[in-house]
Design an enzyme around this catalytic site. Sequence first.
Site, PDB file in Angstrom:
ATOM      1  N   PRO A  89       0.828  -1.221   0.000  1.00 11.76           N
ATOM      2  CA  PRO A  89       0.000   0.000   0.000  1.00 11.76           C
ATOM      3  C   PRO A  89       0.852   1.255   0.000  1.00 11.76           C
ATOM      4  O   PRO A  89       1.931   1.299   0.585  1.00 11.76           O
ATOM      5  CB  PRO A  89      -0.797  -0.112   1.303  1.00 11.76           C
ATOM      6  CG  PRO A  89      -0.811  -1.564   1.614  1.00 11.76           C
ATOM      7  CD  PRO A  89       0.523  -2.087   1.136  1.00 11.76           C
ATOM      8  N   SER A  91       0.456   3.828   1.607  1.00 12.36           N
ATOM      9  CA  SER A  91       0.609   4.381   2.951  1.00 12.36           C
ATOM     10  C   SER A  91       1.743   3.737   3.747  1.00 12.36           C
ATOM     11  O   SER A  91       2.079   4.195   4.831  1.00 12.36           O
ATOM     12  CB  SER A  91      -0.704   4.249   3.733  1.00 12.36           C
ATOM     13  OG  SER A  91      -1.052   2.881   3.892  1.00 12.36           O
ATOM     14  N   CYS A  92       2.331   2.672   3.218  1.00 11.77           N
ATOM     15  CA  CYS A  92       3.440   1.987   3.910  1.00 11.77           C
ATOM     16  C   CYS A  92       4.776   2.509   3.395  1.00 11.77           C
ATOM     17  O   CYS A  92       4.989   2.621   2.202  1.00 11.77           O
ATOM     18  CB  CYS A  92       3.371   0.480   3.672  1.00 11.77           C
ATOM     19  SG  CYS A  92       1.964  -0.311   4.406  1.00 11.77           S
ATOM     20  N   VAL A  93       5.679   2.768   4.309  1.00 11.21           N
ATOM     21  CA  VAL A  93       7.010   3.263   3.952  1.00 11.21           C
ATOM     22  C   VAL A  93       7.923   2.094   3.679  1.00 11.21           C
ATOM     23  O   VAL A  93       7.889   1.107   4.333  1.00 11.21           O
ATOM     24  CB  VAL A  93       7.591   4.143   5.086  1.00 11.21           C
ATOM     25  CG1 VAL A  93       8.974   4.640   4.712  1.00 11.21           C
ATOM     26  CG2 VAL A  93       6.666   5.289   5.367  1.00 11.21           C
TER      27      VAL A  93
END
Length: 93
Positions: A89, A91-93
């Site tokens: 995703p 939103s994941c680093v």
Amino acid sequence: MEVTEEGYLVNVEDWSKDLAAEMAKEDGIELTDKHYEVLEYLRKEQAAGASLTIRKVGKSGITDIKGLYQLFPGGPLKLSSKYAGIPKPASCV
């Protein structure tokens, strides 16, 4: 089966429960029915084009945010997405 540098499946169609279990085992996680509920939810949402966040999964009714962290310690959305065979995703680093 082809994976990215970070271990995410390149082709979502290559996914299976057995493959998810193998990937999780490499990270020291034994998948349960509750894990698979989350993985199936993620696969369904991703196929529908939804953007995935920890908050959204926490409101899914499957588990809450705290439960998600217990199921997938150290990176709940990152790990669960990887085991679900879907792309990492945004939103994941």
